[in-house]
Design a protein around this motif. Structure first.
Motif, PDB file in Angstrom:
ATOM      1  N   LEU A   1       0.831  -1.194   0.000  1.00 33.40           N
ATOM      2  CA  LEU A   1       0.000   0.000   0.000  1.00 33.40           C
ATOM      3  C   LEU A   1       0.872   1.253   0.000  1.00 33.40           C
ATOM      4  CD1 LEU A   1      -2.653  -1.067   2.654  1.00 33.40           C
ATOM      5  CD2 LEU A   1      -2.935  -1.050   0.166  1.00 33.40           C
ATOM      6  N   TYR A   2       0.285   2.348  -0.480  1.00 38.11           N
ATOM      7  CA  TYR A   2       0.986   3.633  -0.556  1.00 38.11           C
ATOM      8  C   TYR A   2       0.683   4.458   0.693  1.00 38.11           C
ATOM      9  CZ  TYR A   2       2.183   8.344  -2.134  1.00 38.11           C
ATOM     10  OH  TYR A   2       2.709   9.604  -2.234  1.00 38.11           O
ATOM     11  N   PHE A   3       1.726   5.027   1.301  1.00 43.04           N
ATOM     12  CA  PHE A   3       1.587   5.949   2.425  1.00 43.04           C
ATOM     13  C   PHE A   3       2.268   7.269   2.045  1.00 43.04           C
ATOM     14  CE2 PHE A   3       1.113   1.840   4.386  1.00 43.04           C
ATOM     15  CZ  PHE A   3       0.151   2.035   5.380  1.00 43.04           C
ATOM     16  N   PRO A   4       1.620   8.410   2.283  1.00 46.86           N
ATOM     17  CA  PRO A   4       2.204   9.692   1.869  1.00 46.86           C
ATOM     18  C   PRO A   4       3.342  10.126   2.780  1.00 46.86           C
ATOM     19  CG  PRO A   4       0.132  10.047   3.030  1.00 46.86           C
ATOM     20  CD  PRO A   4       0.275   8.564   2.873  1.00 46.86           C
ATOM     21  N   GLU A   5       4.221  10.948   2.219  1.00 46.31           N
ATOM     22  CA  GLU A   5       5.319  11.552   2.977  1.00 46.31           C
ATOM     23  C   GLU A   5       4.751  12.647   3.884  1.00 46.31           C
ATOM     24  OE1 GLU A   5       8.093  11.870   4.778  1.00 46.31           O
ATOM     25  OE2 GLU A   5       9.257  11.294   3.007  1.00 46.31           O
TER      26      GLU A   5
ATOM     27  N   SER B   1      10.389   9.513  -1.331  1.00 44.42           N
ATOM     28  CA  SER B   1      11.247   9.978  -0.240  1.00 44.42           C
ATOM     29  C   SER B   1      11.076   9.166   1.039  1.00 44.42           C
ATOM     30  CB  SER B   1      10.982  11.462   0.038  1.00 44.42           C
ATOM     31  OG  SER B   1       9.630  11.682   0.404  1.00 44.42           O
ATOM     32  N   ARG B   2       9.994   8.418   1.185  1.00 41.64           N
ATOM     33  CA  ARG B   2       9.823   7.577   2.379  1.00 41.64           C
ATOM     34  C   ARG B   2      10.825   6.420   2.400  1.00 41.64           C
ATOM     35  NH1 ARG B   2       4.964   7.590   5.591  1.00 41.64           N
ATOM     36  NH2 ARG B   2       5.364   5.371   5.947  1.00 41.64           N
ATOM     37  N   ASN B   3      11.519   6.189   1.300  1.00 39.84           N
ATOM     38  CA  ASN B   3      12.582   5.184   1.300  1.00 39.84           C
ATOM     39  C   ASN B   3      13.876   5.710   1.920  1.00 39.84           C
ATOM     40  OD1 ASN B   3      11.090   3.129   0.104  1.00 39.84           O
ATOM     41  ND2 ASN B   3      11.551   3.839  -1.968  1.00 39.84           N
ATOM     42  N   VAL B   4      13.893   6.989   2.257  1.00 41.44           N
ATOM     43  CA  VAL B   4      15.062   7.593   2.896  1.00 41.44           C
ATOM     44  C   VAL B   4      14.738   7.780   4.376  1.00 41.44           C
ATOM     45  CG1 VAL B   4      16.648   9.550   2.937  1.00 41.44           C
ATOM     46  CG2 VAL B   4      15.643   8.806   0.768  1.00 41.44           C
ATOM     47  N   GLY B   5      15.412   7.034   5.227  1.00 38.16           N
ATOM     48  CA  GLY B   5      15.200   7.168   6.668  1.00 38.16           C
ATOM     49  C   GLY B   5      14.059   6.357   7.217  1.00 38.16           C
ATOM     50  N   LEU B   6      13.443   5.500   6.401  1.00 41.24           N
ATOM     51  CA  LEU B   6      12.370   4.622   6.867  1.00 41.24           C
ATOM     52  C   LEU B   6      12.529   3.251   6.221  1.00 41.24           C
ATOM     53  CD1 LEU B   6       9.177   6.911   6.647  1.00 41.24           C
ATOM     54  CD2 LEU B   6      10.266   6.099   8.744  1.00 41.24           C
TER      55      LEU B   6
ATOM     56  N   ARG C   1       7.143  14.065   6.505  1.00 41.69           N
ATOM     57  CA  ARG C   1       8.277  14.683   7.191  1.00 41.69           C
ATOM     58  C   ARG C   1       8.666  15.993   6.509  1.00 41.69           C
ATOM     59  NH1 ARG C   1      12.190   9.723   6.663  1.00 41.69           N
ATOM     60  NH2 ARG C   1      11.208   9.813   4.605  1.00 41.69           N
ATOM     61  N   ALA C   2       8.793  17.043   7.328  1.00 38.18           N
ATOM     62  CA  ALA C   2       8.935  18.403   6.805  1.00 38.18           C
ATOM     63  C   ALA C   2      10.148  18.572   5.899  1.00 38.18           C
ATOM     64  CB  ALA C   2       9.002  19.393   7.968  1.00 38.18           C
ATOM     65  N   PHE C   3      11.299  17.992   6.266  1.00 39.39           N
ATOM     66  CA  PHE C   3      12.510  18.197   5.462  1.00 39.39           C
ATOM     67  C   PHE C   3      12.320  17.706   4.034  1.00 39.39           C
ATOM     68  CE2 PHE C   3      16.559  16.393   3.867  1.00 39.39           C
ATOM     69  CZ  PHE C   3      17.276  17.575   3.746  1.00 39.39           C
ATOM     70  N   PHE C   4      11.628  16.596   3.849  1.00 42.36           N
ATOM     71  CA  PHE C   4      11.448  16.027   2.517  1.00 42.36           C
ATOM     72  C   PHE C   4      10.316  16.697   1.742  1.00 42.36           C
ATOM     73  CE2 PHE C   4      13.413  12.615   5.006  1.00 42.36           C
ATOM     74  CZ  PHE C   4      14.518  12.364   4.219  1.00 42.36           C
ATOM     75  N   LEU C   5       9.460  17.437   2.427  1.00 48.59           N
ATOM     76  CA  LEU C   5       8.326  18.062   1.742  1.00 48.59           C
ATOM     77  C   LEU C   5       8.711  19.376   1.074  1.00 48.59           C
ATOM     78  CD1 LEU C   5       5.556  17.326   4.374  1.00 48.59           C
ATOM     79  CD2 LEU C   5       5.770  16.320   2.102  1.00 48.59           C
ATOM     80  N   GLU C   6       9.728  20.049   1.581  1.00 48.98           N
ATOM     81  CA  GLU C   6      10.171  21.295   0.960  1.00 48.98           C
ATOM     82  C   GLU C   6      10.688  21.008  -0.441  1.00 48.98           C
ATOM     83  OE1 GLU C   6      10.532  25.153   0.421  1.00 48.98           O
ATOM     84  OE2 GLU C   6       9.980  24.411   2.402  1.00 48.98           O
ATOM     85  N   GLY C   7      10.022  21.565  -1.456  1.00 48.47           N
ATOM     86  CA  GLY C   7      10.420  21.345  -2.837  1.00 48.47           C
ATOM     87  C   GLY C   7       9.987  20.011  -3.405  1.00 48.47           C
TER      88      GLY C   7
END
Length: 744
Positions: free
Chosen positions: A306-310, A337-342, A312-318
């Motif tokens: 299943l898909y889960f949205p990002e 981006s959820r593959n980075v740090g999760l 986290r603030a740092f990854f949402l900028e831009g």
């Protein structure tokens, strides 16, 4: 099949009424887009929502026009908007006349709360003037704030959080508002630039929308091609172009079996350097995401992730600059981006990272480079992902996106990702895309074409390493259709992407006919009806059928008050090439399955203080039967100061392999003293993990950009070996975090 006959008759009647209600002459023609000049204020502007300063009287007025339900017609909701520049910030002032101020609706005060049922005003800014991307700012009548990013036609997300402020005030004939947006919050074209601007006002009790530019039914609010022109008459400056955002936090961690309690502190932050007004570089150190809202759990009754949205603030900028292709949505996300740090939802600490976001002329640039830290993950993550051990080594992960605006219709771009979140293999993905769009098809309609191609290199499976796709979209009010095809080769294994159905060829098409009945006819209580067809076919790369879905909505109506009712039916084919264990006690064997399902949807209007929704489906499921029902009830009294909502998502299945019941129960509550101070809680339980969890957050924004949080997380686990026993406490954490923003 009585409902088919009834719906067919309704289609005929609505179509006849719509023929006169939607003649081309009934909508304003786009003969020109409006222009406004933002001039420097001569005196101070106090952000109090009252618009009493003399500069507001001399600023150029912008009058909003009815966009829906009757484009261009007179409206009692007279709305006057003006814009000024003061201390390198844009300030928008709204005067909203309302013939019945007591009927104004507000259901939330919380920051980033759901304002779909509120009386609101919105500002949409295309600060690059590229007619594609933009910033979104919305407030309700009580001053509750919501913001987001626009990535292009049909791509909009409210997960981004910017630094801005707003205040509102009640007036004898309605309400007024001031919205303060500092230049340092935005990337933009420097100097005396021309920006895209769209303004909106929503009056929820009769579902009326007002717009400044392009007040036609075919014009989507987030379509920057339809925006007017904002001319910046005094250059906006970003100070020294440097921003510091440090944080400090303290956390108590507690395990109940065995009893253990740890205390620890952390600090870090971000440094932003605006190289130019259009281009910003961001460095993050010891990145922390303690304040991020937890994921909303989902029940998965398919073999696919299943898909889960990002969030986290740092990854949402831009984040809007990484959008790729046209209409891919969650089918394929080249950089997820959820593959980075999760890893499977478990946090992998980040030592730090670097980002570059912005524009250089017609070029759009985005770069992310992050370094993870060596971590040890739980055994459940090891088993689910098939990791060789609980130790996950630190690794470097990179993603880059470049796009070029050939002209006002065509954008071409490229994307590259490199790295493996599990730090096991080498993996690189490179792709290119092109999207062409217009808002002038046949004079005033929207039309989009898109194509993309990508390849994966490194330690990937044998076979074709390429992927590609094509899509056409006709997204308009009366007729909304799309069709596309995507192919993913056997060796295409993008590890920093989200690709739930790899090694497949996917084709889909959908079309909706959405007439609006005459307001004086027998169906005048209906605002809009929709009759929808959808088809999707998925095969493996050799052409062998894996999945096929045909769905039909013969009736989908929305009333003038916003209530919605729909009937749906679909036929599904699934081929299992490996056994599918839906639950540990029920496994479907290899084979082909055909089944049909039927359902109904009911949603009461979001304007109501008590809102109810129900989705019920019944019918086949592989070689058995499945009944699914989702109910939600929300209560929002006291003008948005209190919010409470419960959701129950239940599946009841009977098959030859056995029966199963899957349940997900959720509770959300919020108490808001003001738009800057709120306490929220989110409680979830499911009978798959037998895990009961709560996430409670206190957020106090004591100044725009400066926040104090207290986050309390606790989990309990049900003892399934002893039915009827209570929940045993499992783990607990309490975190206090403060974050400042300094803009010298």
């Amino acid at each position: 099949m009585l409902w088919i006959g009834v719906s067919t008759g309704l289609v005929t009647n609505l179509a006849c009424q719509a023929a006169s209600a939607q003649e081309p002459s009934s909508q304003p023609q786009l003969t020109g887009l409006p222009t406004v000049h933002a001039r420097m204020a001569t005196g101070p502007i106090n952000i109090d929502g009252k618009l009493t300063e003399p500069d507001w009287q001399t600023a150029e007025p912008m009058m909003l026009t009815q966009q829906s339900p009757h484009p261009g017609q007179a409206t009692p909701y007279i709305t006057d908007v003006r814009v000024l520049i003061y201390h390198d910030a844009l300030i928008f002032g709204f005067k909203c006349h309302d013939p019945n101020p007591k009927a104004i609706q507000v259901h939330t005060l919380a920051q980033d709360g759901d304002q779909f049922g509120d009386d609101t005003v919105s500002v949409v800014l295309d600060s690059f003037g590229d007619k594609r991307t933009g910033y979104y700012f919305q407030i309700n009548e009580a001053g509750g704030r919501l913001d987001g990013l626009i990535g292009g036609p049909g791509n909009f997300s409210t997960d981004w959080d910017g630094i801005w402020n707003a205040r509102t005030a009640r007036t004898p004939d309605g309400w007024s508002a001031e919205i303060w947006i500092p230049a340092q919050t935005l990337n933009f074209v420097g100097g005396n630039g021309h920006w895209g601007l769209q303004l909106d006002r929503s009056i929820v009790r009769d579902q009326t929308e007002l717009r400044w530019a392009s007040p036609t039914l075919d014009a989507d609010l987030y379509d920057m091609r339809r925006a007017g022109d904002l001319e910046i008459m005094a250059p906006l400056k970003q100070g020294h172009g440097v921003e510091f955002a440090p944080y400090s936090s303290g956390t108590m961690l507690r395990d109940f079996a065995p009893t253990d309690r740890n205390w620890m502190g952390a600090s870090g932050g971000e440094i932003t350097w605006r190289i130019t007004p259009e281009l910003a570089a961001i460095v993050t150190i010891n990145t922390d995401f303690a304040e991020t809202e937890v994921d909303s759990r989902q029940i998965d009754i398919t073999p696919w992730p299943l898909y889960f949205p990002e969030k986290r603030a740092f990854f949402l900028e831009g984040a809007n600059q990484y959008l790729f292709g046209l209409g891919l949505n969650s089918t394929f996300v080249p950089f997820f981006s959820r593959n980075v740090g999760l890893l499977d939802g478990y946090n992998i600490p980040l030592n730090g990272g670097f980002k570059l976001n912005g524009h250089v002329g017609p070029w759009s640039l985005a770069l992310l480079d992050a370094q993870t830290r060596t971590a040890y993950v739980p055994e459940t993550v090891v088993q689910y992902l098939g990791l060789p051990s609980a130790k996950v080594d630190g690794t470097n992960l990179l993603a880059s996106r470049v796009a070029y605006d050939v002209d006002k219709h065509l954008r071409v771009g490229a994307i590259v990702t490199h790295g493996d979140p599990e730090a096991l293999v080498s993996n690189t993905v490179a792709g290119a895309d092109a999207v062409w769009n217009t808002s002038e098809f046949l004079g005033k309609h929207s039309l989009q074409f898109g194509g993309w191609g990508a390849t994966a290199q490194g330690d990937v499976p044998n076979g074709n390493r390429e992927a590609w796709g094509l899509r056409v979209v006709y997204p308009n009010d009366l007729v909304n259709c799309t069709a596309g095809t995507n192919h993913y080769g056997e060796g295409f294994d993008p590890l920093l992407s989200f690709l739930p159905r790899p090694q497949t060829h996917q084709t889909d098409a959908s079309c909706a006919y959405r007439p609006r009945p005459s307001p004086t006819g027998p169906f005048s209580a209906i605002r809009q009806a929709s009759y929808e067809l959808y088809y999707k076919r998925i095969t493996d790369t050799s052409g062998n059928l894996q999945s096929q879905l045909f769905s039909f909505r013969p009736l989908n109506v929305t009333t003038n008050s916003g209530d919605n009712f729909a009937i749906l039916a679909f036929a599904d084919h699934e081929t299992l090439t490996t056994p599918f264990a839906i639950v540990p006690s029920v496994t479907y064997p290899v084979g082909s399955y055909d089944f049909e399902r039927y359902g109904a949807v009911l949603n009461t209007s979001p304007q109501r203080k008590i809102q109810f929704s129900n989705v019920s489906t019944v019918g086949g499921y592989y070689n058995g039967h499945l009944y699914h029902q989702t109910n939600s009830l929300n209560w929002t009294p006291f003008h948005g100061k209190v919010e409470a909502g419960v959701t129950a998502d239940n599946y009841f299945a009977h098959t030859p392999q056995g029966s199963f019941v899957e349940k997900l129960w959720q509770f959300k509550g919020a108490l808001s003293w003001s738009p800057d101070l709120s306490l929220s809680t989110f409680v979830q339980y499911d009978n798959v993990s037998f895990d009961l969890s709560s996430n409670t957050r206190l957020r106090w924004t004591f100044r725009p950009g400066d926040d104090f949080y207290v986050i309390w997380d606790r989990t309990w686990v049900r003892n399934t070996l002893q039915p009827g026993t209570s929940f045993d406490p499992d783990a607990e954490s309490v975190t206090a975090k403060i974050r400042w923003t300094f803009r010298p």
